[in-house]
Design an enzyme around this catalytic site. Structure first.
Site, PDB file in Angstrom:
ATOM      1  N   MET A   1       0.843  -1.191   0.000  1.00 35.15           N
ATOM      2  CA  MET A   1       0.000   0.000   0.000  1.00 35.15           C
ATOM      3  C   MET A   1       0.886   1.252   0.000  1.00 35.15           C
ATOM      4  O   MET A   1       0.433   2.345   0.332  1.00 35.15           O
ATOM      5  CB  MET A   1      -0.940  -0.007   1.210  1.00 35.15           C
ATOM      6  CG  MET A   1      -1.899  -1.206   1.170  1.00 35.15           C
ATOM      7  SD  MET A   1      -3.445  -0.950   2.037  1.00 35.15           S
ATOM      8  CE  MET A   1      -2.867  -0.669   3.686  1.00 35.15           C
TER       9      MET A   1
ATOM     10  N   GLY B   1      11.320  -2.764   5.381  1.00 34.71           N
ATOM     11  CA  GLY B   1      10.611  -4.051   5.428  1.00 34.71           C
ATOM     12  C   GLY B   1      10.124  -4.437   4.044  1.00 34.71           C
ATOM     13  O   GLY B   1      10.298  -5.571   3.589  1.00 34.71           O
ATOM     14  N   HIS B   2       9.515  -3.464   3.334  1.00 37.26           N
ATOM     15  CA  HIS B   2       9.063  -3.745   1.965  1.00 37.26           C
ATOM     16  C   HIS B   2      10.258  -4.091   1.065  1.00 37.26           C
ATOM     17  O   HIS B   2      10.182  -4.990   0.224  1.00 37.26           O
ATOM     18  CB  HIS B   2       8.381  -2.509   1.364  1.00 37.26           C
ATOM     19  CG  HIS B   2       7.084  -2.134   2.012  1.00 37.26           C
ATOM     20  ND1 HIS B   2       6.916  -0.962   2.707  1.00 37.26           N
ATOM     21  CD2 HIS B   2       5.892  -2.762   2.049  1.00 37.26           C
ATOM     22  CE1 HIS B   2       5.668  -0.890   3.150  1.00 37.26           C
ATOM     23  NE2 HIS B   2       5.023  -1.966   2.777  1.00 37.26           N
TER      24      HIS B   2
ATOM     25  N   GLN C   1     -10.410  -2.605   2.317  1.00 40.31           N
ATOM     26  CA  GLN C   1      -9.923  -3.272   3.532  1.00 40.31           C
ATOM     27  C   GLN C   1      -9.918  -2.337   4.736  1.00 40.31           C
ATOM     28  O   GLN C   1      -9.431  -2.688   5.798  1.00 40.31           O
ATOM     29  CB  GLN C   1      -8.552  -3.908   3.301  1.00 40.31           C
ATOM     30  CG  GLN C   1      -7.398  -2.956   3.081  1.00 40.31           C
ATOM     31  CD  GLN C   1      -6.139  -3.691   2.645  1.00 40.31           C
ATOM     32  OE1 GLN C   1      -6.000  -4.116   1.505  1.00 40.31           O
ATOM     33  NE2 GLN C   1      -5.188  -3.865   3.557  1.00 40.31           N
TER      34      GLN C   1
ATOM     35  N   GLY D   1       4.897 -10.109   3.984  1.00 42.94           N
ATOM     36  CA  GLY D   1       5.670  -9.967   5.217  1.00 42.94           C
ATOM     37  C   GLY D   1       5.053 -10.764   6.363  1.00 42.94           C
ATOM     38  O   GLY D   1       3.830 -10.829   6.501  1.00 42.94           O
TER      39      GLY D   1
ATOM     40  N   LYS E   1       5.000  -9.927   9.372  1.00 43.45           N
ATOM     41  CA  LYS E   1       4.343  -9.069  10.376  1.00 43.45           C
ATOM     42  C   LYS E   1       2.829  -9.274  10.320  1.00 43.45           C
ATOM     43  O   LYS E   1       2.164  -9.292  11.340  1.00 43.45           O
ATOM     44  CB  LYS E   1       4.684  -7.593  10.140  1.00 43.45           C
ATOM     45  CG  LYS E   1       3.986  -6.695  11.179  1.00 43.45           C
ATOM     46  CD  LYS E   1       4.365  -5.257  11.019  1.00 43.45           C
ATOM     47  CE  LYS E   1       3.666  -4.585   9.868  1.00 43.45           C
ATOM     48  NZ  LYS E   1       2.218  -4.417  10.068  1.00 43.45           N
ATOM     49  N   ASP E   2       2.299  -9.427   9.098  1.00 43.13           N
ATOM     50  CA  ASP E   2       0.867  -9.682   8.925  1.00 43.13           C
ATOM     51  C   ASP E   2       0.673 -11.197   8.804  1.00 43.13           C
ATOM     52  O   ASP E   2       0.338 -11.715   7.735  1.00 43.13           O
ATOM     53  CB  ASP E   2       0.366  -8.947   7.671  1.00 43.13           C
ATOM     54  CG  ASP E   2       0.526  -7.448   7.808  1.00 43.13           C
ATOM     55  OD1 ASP E   2      -0.222  -6.844   8.577  1.00 43.13           O
ATOM     56  OD2 ASP E   2       1.440  -6.886   7.171  1.00 43.13           O
TER      57      ASP E   2
ATOM     58  N   SER F   1       6.561  -0.644   9.924  1.00 40.32           N
ATOM     59  CA  SER F   1       5.193  -0.511   9.411  1.00 40.32           C
ATOM     60  C   SER F   1       5.015   0.918   8.923  1.00 40.32           C
ATOM     61  O   SER F   1       5.531   1.863   9.550  1.00 40.32           O
ATOM     62  CB  SER F   1       4.196  -0.798  10.536  1.00 40.32           C
ATOM     63  OG  SER F   1       2.914  -0.299  10.203  1.00 40.32           O
TER      64      SER F   1
HETATM   65  O1  PAF Z   1      -0.212  -5.895   3.569  1.00 38.87           O
HETATM   66  C1  PAF Z   1      -0.605  -4.957   2.836  1.00 38.87           C
HETATM   67  O2  PAF Z   1       0.108  -3.971   2.619  1.00 38.87           O
HETATM   68  C2  PAF Z   1      -1.973  -5.043   2.190  1.00 38.87           C
HETATM   69  O3  PAF Z   1      -2.886  -5.675   3.036  1.00 38.87           O
HETATM   70  C3  PAF Z   1      -1.955  -5.686   0.796  1.00 38.87           C
HETATM   71  C4  PAF Z   1      -1.504  -7.136   0.865  1.00 38.87           C
HETATM   72  C5  PAF Z   1      -1.022  -4.913  -0.118  1.00 38.87           C
HETATM   73  C6  PAF Z   1      -3.352  -5.654   0.200  1.00 38.87           C
HETATM   74  O4  PAF Z   1      -3.829  -4.363   0.071  1.00 38.87           O
END
Ligand code: PAF
Length: 292
Positions: free
Chosen positions: A36, A42-43, A70, A160, A162-163, A198
């Site tokens: 997002m 982290g990304h 979401q 990741g 983390k989620d 994050s």
């Molecule tokens: O983890 C995230 O950043 C979001 O939930 C994702 C997987 C990009 C979906 O919008």
């Protein structure tokens, strides 16, 4: 397709699919990191993982899309941090081959007028934790990730740790809906003091930032506790509540102990049990998890 800041950029599903099909015809593997935006290290470690998996001749695609479905109406969609210029520069520096930057209009055509009506729902793994605290959240995540998969056509996609629950839900969805995609869960990136990286950390004021280490300290405290032997869920939850209460800006949303693969809750917490928690620091809600 446009080339912005040296990175190929696609903004519609059709353009993205056309490019992906061409790469496939050329025999190139596609690695995909959905995000997002407001990218952090982290990304970038997910990007490096994707590169490793597709090789130098492969294609690494990053999507940046703040997915409205979401977020609940009470959540932070409108103030979610965004900095596309910086994200692009980071992607370029990391050797990302392509960015997918769709708009709401192309992702959810007609949604404002009530025309958009197809969603993907996972019904078992989403009942607890994030699914219980944020009831519409996972429907939005599974829907957008399925749509992104259909646009990018990846061979491998990296998420990741983390989620943790999200990764389990996406893995389930990928299996259940027969997406021919390998799902990889890469380790959580952390700041020096252990705070999980994050995009939402940007919301924290200095006191909240300092106290935010209470999440990783809770996980460490649980690890120490189970090292001495199995502990009852109620006792450990009480101990974690007490620890979180020592941080005045922190308010526990949930803490859960469960089997790391099935996400089934356990009766007794022992070494190898997984722990996840969500904590508000002021108005900012942060999550973390770890194997004990
Ligand atoms: O983890 C995230 O950043 C979001 O939930 C994702 C997987 C990009 C979906 O919008």
């Amino acid at each position: 397709m446009r080339i912005v800041c040296g990175v190929k950029t696609y903004s519609t599903p059709a353009a993205m699919q056309r490019a992906a099909k061409l790469w496939k015809q050329e025999g190139r593997r596609i690695g995909f990191v959905p995000t997002m935006g407001y990218l952090h290290d982290g990304h970038m470690s997910l990007v490096r993982d994707a590169r490793k998996r597709v090789g130098p001749n492969g294609i690494v695609v990053v999507s940046i899309y703040v997915n409205p479905t979401q977020f609940a109406p009470t959540e932070d969609l409108s103030r979610y941090p965004r900095d596309l210029k910086r994200d692009r520069a980071l992607c370029r520096a990391e050797g990302v081959d392509a960015l997918f930057l769709p708009s709401d209009a192309v992702m959810y055509p007609g949604r404002d007028a009530g025309a958009y009506s197809t969603y993907v729902v996972e019904e078992r793994l989403t009942r607890r934790m994030e699914g219980a605290s944020r009831p519409a959240h996972f429907r939005g995540v599974t829907t957008v990730v399925a749509k992104l998969f259909n646009c990018v056509l990846p061979d491998v996609s990296v998420f990741g740790a983390k989620d943790w629950q999200q990764a389990a839900v996406i893995r389930r969805m990928t299996t259940d809906l027969n997406f021919p995609i390998q799902i990889v869960v890469a380790p959580t990136g952390r700041a020096e003091d252990g705070l999980a990286l994050s995009s939402r950390n940007a919301y924290l004021n200095p006191e909240e930032r300092e106290q935010a280490t209470v999440l990783i300290r809770s996980i460490e405290a649980a690890r120490t506790a189970v090292r001495r032997g199995p502990v009852g869920v109620a006792d450990l939850t009480k101990a974690i509540r007490r620890l979180i209460a020592t941080a005045p800006a922190a308010k526990l949303d949930y803490v859960e102990f469960f089997h790391g693969e099935s996400l089934e809750p356990v009766d007794e917490v022992r070494k190898g049990t997984h722990m996840a928690l969500a904590v508000f620091l002021g108005k900012t809600r942060l999550i973390d998890n770890g194997r004990l």
